[in-house]
Design a protein around this motif. Structure first.
Motif, PDB file in Angstrom:
ATOM      1  N   UNK A   1      15.597  33.341  29.058  1.00 35.91           N
ATOM      2  CA  UNK A   1      14.675  34.445  28.837  1.00 35.91           C
ATOM      3  C   UNK A   1      15.076  35.625  29.698  1.00 35.91           C
ATOM      4  N   UNK A   2      14.949  36.819  29.137  1.00 37.02           N
ATOM      5  CA  UNK A   2      15.238  38.033  29.892  1.00 37.02           C
ATOM      6  C   UNK A   2      14.263  39.125  29.465  1.00 37.02           C
ATOM      7  N   UNK A   3      14.184  40.161  30.280  1.00 38.88           N
ATOM      8  CA  UNK A   3      13.301  41.277  29.967  1.00 38.88           C
ATOM      9  C   UNK A   3      12.072  41.284  30.862  1.00 38.88           C
ATOM     10  N   UNK A   4      10.961  41.704  30.305  1.00 42.12           N
ATOM     11  CA  UNK A   4       9.723  41.881  31.072  1.00 42.12           C
ATOM     12  C   UNK A   4       8.958  40.563  31.143  1.00 42.12           C
ATOM     13  N   UNK A   5       9.415  39.703  32.015  1.00 41.22           N
ATOM     14  CA  UNK A   5       8.851  38.365  32.120  1.00 41.22           C
ATOM     15  C   UNK A   5       7.731  38.352  33.132  1.00 41.22           C
ATOM     16  N   UNK A   6       6.566  37.979  32.683  1.00 43.11           N
ATOM     17  CA  UNK A   6       5.411  37.879  33.568  1.00 43.11           C
ATOM     18  C   UNK A   6       5.146  36.412  33.882  1.00 43.11           C
TER      19      UNK A   6
ATOM     20  N   UNK B   1      15.614  31.061  37.256  1.00 48.77           N
ATOM     21  CA  UNK B   1      16.591  31.560  36.285  1.00 48.77           C
ATOM     22  C   UNK B   1      15.960  31.901  34.942  1.00 48.77           C
ATOM     23  N   UNK B   2      14.659  31.698  34.825  1.00 46.74           N
ATOM     24  CA  UNK B   2      13.964  31.925  33.550  1.00 46.74           C
ATOM     25  C   UNK B   2      14.619  31.142  32.419  1.00 46.74           C
ATOM     26  N   UNK B   3      14.865  29.884  32.679  1.00 53.93           N
ATOM     27  CA  UNK B   3      15.501  29.001  31.710  1.00 53.93           C
ATOM     28  C   UNK B   3      14.561  27.849  31.378  1.00 53.93           C
ATOM     29  N   UNK B   4      14.661  27.374  30.146  1.00 59.89           N
ATOM     30  CA  UNK B   4      13.988  26.151  29.742  1.00 59.89           C
ATOM     31  C   UNK B   4      15.004  25.287  29.001  1.00 59.89           C
ATOM     32  N   UNK B   5      14.896  23.987  29.203  1.00 58.27           N
ATOM     33  CA  UNK B   5      15.848  23.051  28.635  1.00 58.27           C
ATOM     34  C   UNK B   5      15.114  21.969  27.847  1.00 58.27           C
ATOM     35  N   UNK B   6      15.809  21.440  26.859  1.00 54.11           N
ATOM     36  CA  UNK B   6      15.287  20.300  26.124  1.00 54.11           C
ATOM     37  C   UNK B   6      16.403  19.266  26.044  1.00 54.11           C
ATOM     38  N   UNK B   7      16.249  18.185  26.780  1.00 47.34           N
ATOM     39  CA  UNK B   7      17.190  17.074  26.722  1.00 47.34           C
ATOM     40  C   UNK B   7      16.724  16.130  25.635  1.00 47.34           C
ATOM     41  N   UNK B   8      17.568  15.918  24.654  1.00 45.12           N
ATOM     42  CA  UNK B   8      17.209  15.100  23.501  1.00 45.12           C
ATOM     43  C   UNK B   8      18.109  13.872  23.462  1.00 45.12           C
ATOM     44  N   UNK B   9      17.516  12.714  23.647  1.00 45.45           N
ATOM     45  CA  UNK B   9      18.235  11.449  23.609  1.00 45.45           C
ATOM     46  C   UNK B   9      17.770  10.623  22.418  1.00 45.45           C
ATOM     47  N   UNK B  10      18.555   9.635  22.074  1.00 46.21           N
ATOM     48  CA  UNK B  10      18.211   8.736  20.965  1.00 46.21           C
ATOM     49  C   UNK B  10      17.822   9.526  19.720  1.00 46.21           C
ATOM     50  N   UNK B  11      18.625  10.512  19.392  1.00 52.15           N
ATOM     51  CA  UNK B  11      18.315  11.374  18.255  1.00 52.15           C
ATOM     52  C   UNK B  11      18.353  10.585  16.953  1.00 52.15           C
ATOM     53  N   UNK B  12      17.460  10.964  16.070  1.00 50.97           N
ATOM     54  CA  UNK B  12      17.335  10.320  14.768  1.00 50.97           C
ATOM     55  C   UNK B  12      17.472  11.368  13.663  1.00 50.97           C
ATOM     56  N   UNK B  13      17.830  10.942  12.453  1.00 50.21           N
ATOM     57  CA  UNK B  13      17.965  11.919  11.360  1.00 50.21           C
ATOM     58  C   UNK B  13      16.723  12.767  11.151  1.00 50.21           C
TER      59      UNK B  13
END
Length: 120
Positions: free
Chosen positions: A24-29, A75-87
Motif C-alpha cells: 500500500x502507498x499514498x495517504x495511508x491513515x 512497510x504497509x504490506x499485507x501477506x497471504x500465505x496459502x498452503x494446501x491449495x485446492x482447485x
C-alpha cells in the motif's frame, strides 16, 4: 488516495503453496484494515482474510488451517500465505484497504488483482 499493488499469484498443483503480497502507498491513515478477497468465474467477490493494524484477524471457514494472513505495518504490506491449495481456491485474488479497521467489510480501495490457479 491509497494505491495497492499485489504480487505472488500463479499456477500451482493441488496441495502446493503460494504467498501473495500487497503493498500500500499514498495517504495511508491508521488504524485501518487490509485484507484479501477473491472472485472465481461466475461468482461474487468474497472475503478470504482480513487484518487490522492492531493485529486482529479473521479468515473465512473455507481457508482456516490452510491460509495465514499477516501484516508489516511499518512497510504497509499485507501477506497471504496459502498452503494446501485446492482447485476450489482458483480465483482472482484482490487486496483491499479499508480506512476503518473493519474486518468483514471492504473499503473502497482495491488492487488490480492477481490470478491464482490450482490444478488438480
Amino acid at each position: 488516495q491509497v494505491q495497492l499493488v499485489e504480487s505472488g499469484g500463479g499456477l500451482v498443483q493441488a496441495g502446493g503453496s503460494l504467498r501473495l503480497s500487497c503493498a500500500a502507498s499514498g495517504s495511508i491513515s491508521s488504524p485501518n484494515a487490509m485484507g484479501w478477497y477473491r472472485q472465481a468465474p461466475g461468482k461474487q467477490r468474497e472475503l478470504v482474510a482480513s487484518m487490522t493494524t492492531g493485529g486482529i484477524a479473521t479468515l473465512v471457514d473455507a481457508v482456516k488451517g490452510r491460509f495465514t494472513i499477516s501484516r508489516d505495518n511499518a512497510k504497509n504490506m499485507v501477506y497471504l500465505q496459502m498452503n494446501s491449495l485446492q482447485p476450489e481456491d482458483t480465483a482472482v485474488y484482490y487486496c483491499n484497504w479499508n480506512r476503518r479497521p473493519m474486518l468483514r467489510y471492504p473499503g473502497d480501495t482495491w488492487g488490480q488483482g492477481t490470478q491464482v490457479t490450482v490444478s488438480s
